[in-house]
Design an enzyme around this catalytic site. Sequence first.
Site, PDB file in Angstrom:
ATOM      1  N   ASP A 144      -8.716  -2.877  -3.995  1.00 25.41           N
ATOM      2  CA  ASP A 144      -9.447  -1.628  -3.769  1.00 25.41           C
ATOM      3  C   ASP A 144     -10.959  -1.848  -3.735  1.00 25.41           C
ATOM      4  O   ASP A 144     -11.480  -2.753  -4.391  1.00 25.41           O
ATOM      5  CB  ASP A 144      -9.088  -0.621  -4.877  1.00 25.41           C
ATOM      6  CG  ASP A 144      -9.494   0.791  -4.513  1.00 25.41           C
ATOM      7  OD1 ASP A 144      -9.544   1.117  -3.313  1.00 25.41           O
ATOM      8  OD2 ASP A 144      -9.761   1.585  -5.437  1.00 25.41           O
ATOM      9  N   ASN A 186      -1.985   6.074   2.571  1.00 26.14           N
ATOM     10  CA  ASN A 186      -3.159   5.652   3.342  1.00 26.14           C
ATOM     11  C   ASN A 186      -3.130   6.121   4.801  1.00 26.14           C
ATOM     12  O   ASN A 186      -4.153   6.030   5.501  1.00 26.14           O
ATOM     13  CB  ASN A 186      -3.360   4.134   3.271  1.00 26.14           C
ATOM     14  CG  ASN A 186      -3.852   3.633   1.916  1.00 26.14           C
ATOM     15  OD1 ASN A 186      -3.505   2.538   1.485  1.00 26.14           O
ATOM     16  ND2 ASN A 186      -4.676   4.426   1.224  1.00 26.14           N
TER      17      ASN A 186
HETATM   18  C1  IPE Z   1      -4.645   2.008  -3.387  1.00 26.44           C
HETATM   19  O1  IPE Z   1      -5.958   2.287  -3.099  1.00 26.44           O
HETATM   20  C2  IPE Z   1      -3.951   1.490  -2.171  1.00 26.44           C
HETATM   21  C3  IPE Z   1      -4.350   0.170  -1.720  1.00 26.44           C
HETATM   22  C4  IPE Z   1      -5.232  -0.609  -2.278  1.00 26.44           C
HETATM   23  C5  IPE Z   1      -3.678  -0.296  -0.524  1.00 26.44           C
HETATM   24  P1  IPE Z   1      -6.430   3.747  -2.660  1.00 26.44           P
HETATM   25  O2  IPE Z   1      -7.872   3.634  -2.366  1.00 26.44           O
HETATM   26  O3  IPE Z   1      -5.568   4.246  -1.563  1.00 26.44           O
HETATM   27  O4  IPE Z   1      -6.143   4.587  -3.969  1.00 26.44           O
HETATM   28  P2  IPE Z   1      -6.794   5.964  -4.445  1.00 26.44           P
HETATM   29  O5  IPE Z   1      -6.797   6.891  -3.273  1.00 26.44           O
HETATM   30  O6  IPE Z   1      -8.180   5.647  -4.900  1.00 26.44           O
HETATM   31  O7  IPE Z   1      -5.940   6.405  -5.581  1.00 26.44           O
HETATM   32  C1  IPE Z   2      -8.638  -0.600  -0.312  1.00 30.92           C
HETATM   33  O1  IPE Z   2      -9.988  -0.261  -0.166  1.00 30.92           O
HETATM   34  C2  IPE Z   2      -7.949  -0.885   0.991  1.00 30.92           C
HETATM   35  C3  IPE Z   2      -6.970   0.134   1.397  1.00 30.92           C
HETATM   36  C4  IPE Z   2      -6.620   1.164   0.675  1.00 30.92           C
HETATM   37  C5  IPE Z   2      -6.357  -0.026   2.696  1.00 30.92           C
HETATM   38  P1  IPE Z   2     -10.418   1.224   0.132  1.00 30.92           P
HETATM   39  O2  IPE Z   2     -10.460   1.416   1.610  1.00 30.92           O
HETATM   40  O3  IPE Z   2      -9.570   2.186  -0.601  1.00 30.92           O
HETATM   41  O4  IPE Z   2     -11.887   1.225  -0.428  1.00 30.92           O
HETATM   42  P2  IPE Z   2     -12.585   2.395  -1.238  1.00 30.92           P
HETATM   43  O5  IPE Z   2     -11.728   2.655  -2.438  1.00 30.92           O
HETATM   44  O6  IPE Z   2     -12.659   3.559  -0.324  1.00 30.92           O
HETATM   45  O7  IPE Z   2     -13.914   1.834  -1.595  1.00 30.92           O
HETATM   46 MG    MG Z   3      -9.726   2.993  -2.475  1.00 33.85          MG
END
Ligand code: IPE
Ligand code: IPE
Ligand code: MG
Length: 249
Positions: A29, A77
């Site tokens: 993340d 996602n």
């Molecule tokens: C969790 O991260 C999913 C992945 C890393 C693929 P998210 O960014 O989707 O989670 P939330 O929305 O902060 O809970």
């Molecule tokens: C994790 O990084 C990757 C996926 C969930 C695909 P994020 O895209 O959630 O990054 P933040 O949390 O918005 O910084």
């Molecule tokens: Mg995220």
Amino acid sequence: MAFFKSRSKQKAGPVDRDHLPRHIAVIMDGNGRWAKRRGLPRKAGHKVGAEVFRTIATYCKDLGIAYLTVYAFSTENWKRPQDEVDAIMGLLKRYLLEAIDTMAKDNIRLRFLGDLTVLSPELQELAARTNAISATLDGFQANICLNYGGRDELLRAAQSFAADCVDGKYQEDALDSDLFETYLFSAGLPDPDLIIRPGGEQRISNFLLWQCAYAEFVFTETLWPDFKKEHLDAAIAEYQARHRRYGGV
Ligand code: IPE
Ligand code: IPE
Ligand code: MG
């Protein structure tokens, strides 16, 4: 306040290579915020994040970790803007093409957890090719959670078991933990010993809900694109400083 002080952080030393976790899972993340802080589009963060995945997977293999499971794309996602989803799928395609060329040489197996049937036929075909190559190998295994959700996994397992009962394969009281696990995407995998979440959030976000029952969690502020081998070492050292009791004494 002393009440909230982490004891394990103070005890963690260097990594003990004789007592490594067998299975590490990572919620990758922070890609979007990493990019935003640099004035870049979110997809630039995903690109660097994919490179960090390669580096960390190779490092896990070199350390002697048996399994690394990464959360790459959740069932939630899909709510993101289409161009971001497309960019992530594009990176996945590039990664799979590269893996097909290198995984046999590196003895790295790949497995996917999640419902891949909603991915493009091209991606499904590439995933099938990596599965076929993996079946010929016996080394380190990276599990990529793709269109994965813990609740989705549990619901599918319940539905499949119910269908087998209707077919007369089982009576409902045959269900125990071992049998239930055979219906999960993760069938045959040991539970994760250590789950790491970079990116500053302290939540599970629908990851490995069944499998995390006795995992040790390490949350870190470092955004995934900034995550280095040293961060993995620190997480493993923290894990090694903990005392797993599994409900005992
Ligand atoms: C969790 O991260 C999913 C992945 C890393 C693929 P998210 O960014 O989707 O989670 P939330 O929305 O902060 O809970
Ligand atoms: C994790 O990084 C990757 C996926 C969930 C695909 P994020 O895209 O959630 O990054 P933040 O949390 O918005 O910084
Ligand atoms: Mg995220």
